[in-house]
Design an enzyme around this catalytic site. Structure first.
Site, PDB file in Angstrom:
ATOM      1  N   ASP A  34      -2.328 -20.134   9.097  1.00 40.98           N
ATOM      2  CA  ASP A  34      -3.232 -18.975   8.987  1.00 40.98           C
ATOM      3  C   ASP A  34      -3.796 -18.444  10.308  1.00 40.98           C
ATOM      4  O   ASP A  34      -4.229 -19.222  11.158  1.00 40.98           O
ATOM      5  CB  ASP A  34      -4.476 -19.350   8.170  1.00 40.98           C
ATOM      6  CG  ASP A  34      -4.189 -20.141   6.929  1.00 40.98           C
ATOM      7  OD1 ASP A  34      -3.025 -20.357   6.593  1.00 40.98           O
ATOM      8  OD2 ASP A  34      -5.168 -20.562   6.294  1.00 40.98           O
ATOM      9  N   GLU A  58      -7.521 -19.032  -1.690  1.00 45.26           N
ATOM     10  CA  GLU A  58      -7.825 -19.419  -0.313  1.00 45.26           C
ATOM     11  C   GLU A  58      -8.155 -18.178   0.525  1.00 45.26           C
ATOM     12  O   GLU A  58      -7.848 -17.050   0.152  1.00 45.26           O
ATOM     13  CB  GLU A  58      -6.611 -20.137   0.311  1.00 45.26           C
ATOM     14  CG  GLU A  58      -6.208 -21.410  -0.453  1.00 45.26           C
ATOM     15  CD  GLU A  58      -5.038 -22.176   0.176  1.00 45.26           C
ATOM     16  OE1 GLU A  58      -5.095 -23.405   0.205  1.00 45.26           O
ATOM     17  OE2 GLU A  58      -4.060 -21.540   0.637  1.00 45.26           O
TER      18      GLU A  58
END
Ligand code: FRU
Length: 478
Positions: free
Chosen positions: A24, A201
């Site tokens: 990420d 998420e």
């Protein structure tokens, strides 16, 4: 040579680390003239582990300079995803009045048997170069192993910091507010709603046009299988995010490789710039790149059109254009495939308006990175009313059974034909269609020699209203 071989799939237009694993994007912030990109990073290997925050900076969202690891894991904790804010008025007291800090809010994932996830702070008083963990960590602990990815921003209306943080298993985003980034008041929860086929998420809440947008990444359960990011529009009053009614499932990108994307804090000129991880947890640790593994998607400018997300590559992209490799107008292509350009290179930008040339035309579009039996097919299926990327023959596909496939996005065919903007790189293709109202992002691993650009059409001819392929100056020359 071995070096050339090793770098075969190195992105030329996208950020990838010199070596090792990334996932990420984290802590996206524009500060003191630089776009900071922090990211989930394993400093010690090319698969997930030892999670730390890597760091890169850019003055133009194109050319990235990798910096030393910003926040390393240690014996106690891994540093999971989160955000960075500029604490201009030193509300946290972590800087001084003369030197307000940048503050990172990240998830501490404990390495002990508890595996607890708690929100913690680190701060920088040298514009993001070096970071110190706050001695009072954690700042938010609910005793949970599934509580992560704080997205923090300054909420103008209430004059407080707001955090959106995921309760992944419960499919909830929980909101908190704080005056000083250290003590957090719990507000409400959002969800479960929308897509709930996997964990939630990396929430990101921000104003866009006259709405607020909440991004929620979900894994698995995405439309192309595995990881994807959904979004909701609504209102936010500093306490409650209220989704607009009747939204169903809405996706930022219906390709396979656009996950965990968040937007920049403090972007100048009211811009809303989004960067995703260009990968999918289904096969992320098996993609055939070395000595790095993982890349970021090309930065996108977000806007709202008729209540829906519209995206385009950031306009900085056009500054990379060299001479057009190919330019066509008002051309009809007969059924079958036709080579338009023998050597497009491994990376370029393509703009086109394509239309069915007859009522019988069943599917039409272009093949990129074609040659030696390989091709990546981008097309429109007229009976299904879907844009698609078919990567079943795109090159190396058999490293994972979930990799080859066709990824689709419903989109009405505009009257004048389908407008496409496509970014082709050594190991990816990003397709923006219908004014950026639909996006498909897929990784591909073609042989370096697969460089042809072709037209394809079945059932009848295709009309190329216009098509320009632009050569681009590479931003990475490793
Ligand atoms: C999303 C994610 C986050 C977590 C990070 C760990 O891809 O699972 O929820 O913080 O990756 O690397």
């Amino acid at each position: 040579t071995a070096r050339v071989r090793a770098e075969t799939y190195r992105p030329r237009l996208h950020f990838s680390p010199a070596r090792n694993w990334i996932n990420d994007p984290n802590g996206l912030i524009h500060h003191a003239g630089l776009w900071h990109l922090f990211f989930q990073y394993n400093p010690e290997g090319d698969v997930w582990g030892n999670m730390s925050w890597g760091h890169a900076v850019s003055s133009d969202l194109l050319h990235w300079q990798e910096r030393p690891v910003a926040i390393p894991h240690d014996a106690q904790e891994m540093i999971f995803s989160g955000s960075v804010v500029y604490d201009e008025h030193n509300t946290s007291g972590l800087g001084t009045d003369g030197t307000p800090p940048l503050v990172a809010v990240y998830t501490s994932t404990l390495k002990d048997a508890t595996g607890l996830q708690r929100q913690s702070l680190a701060y920088s008083t040298d514009a993001g170069e070096t970071w110190t963990k706050y001695a009072g960590n954690p700042v938010l602990d609910i005793g949970s192993k599934e509580f992560r990815d704080p997205g923090v921003f300054w909420h103008e209306g209430s004059g407080r910091w707001v955090m959106a943080v995921a309760l992944p298993i419960e499919h909830k985003i929980r909101f908190y507010a704080s005056a000083d980034l250290k003590s957090w008041e719990q507000l409400g929860d959002f969800g479960p709603t929308g897509a709930t086929g996997g964990v939630w998420e990396c929430p990101n809440l921000f104003p866009l046009g006259d709405r607020w947008v909440l991004l929620v990444s979900i894994n698995p359960g995405g439309p192309a299988g595995g990881s994807a990011t959904q979004y909701f529009t609504g209102t936010f009053d500093g306490r409650v995010f209220a989704a607009d009614p009747g939204q169903g499932e809405r996706w930022v990108d219906r390709g396979a490789d656009c996950y965990a994307g968040i937007t920049y804090n403090d972007a100048p000129g009211g811009r809303r710039v989004f960067v995703p991880w260009m990968n999918n947890w289904l096969y992320a640790d098996r993609i055939p790149t070395s000595p790095w593994r993982g890349a970021m998607g090309f930065p996108r400018e977000l806007s709202l059109r008729d209540g829906s997300l519209a995206q385009e590559p950031v306009p900085e992209l056009t500054s990379l254009r060299t001479d057009p490799l190919l330019s066509l107008a008002d051309t009809t292509v007969a059924e079958g495939t036709e080579e338009l350009l023998a050597d497009s290179g491994q990376f370029y930008e393509l703009e086109a308006v394509l239309a069915p040339g007859s009522a019988a035309t069943a599917s039409f579009g272009i093949d990129v990175r074609a040659g030696g039996g390989q091709y990546t097919r981008i097309g429109y299926d007229t009976s299904a009313g879907e844009l698609f990327i078919d990567r079943t023959a795109s090159g190396a596909v058999d490293f994972d059974a979930d990799f080859p496939g066709v990824h689709r996005a419903p989109v009405a065919l505009p009257d004048g034909g389908l407008d496409l903007r496509i970014l082709v790189d050594a190991s990816s293709v990003e397709v923006y269609a219908a004014g950026g109202s639909v996006c498909l992002t897929d990784q591909i691993f073609p042989d370096p020699g697969a460089r042809a650009l072709r037209a394809h059409t079945s059932g009848g001819p295709m009309r190329i209203t216009s098509l320009t392929a632009y050569g681009l100056k590479p931003v990475s020359v490793r």
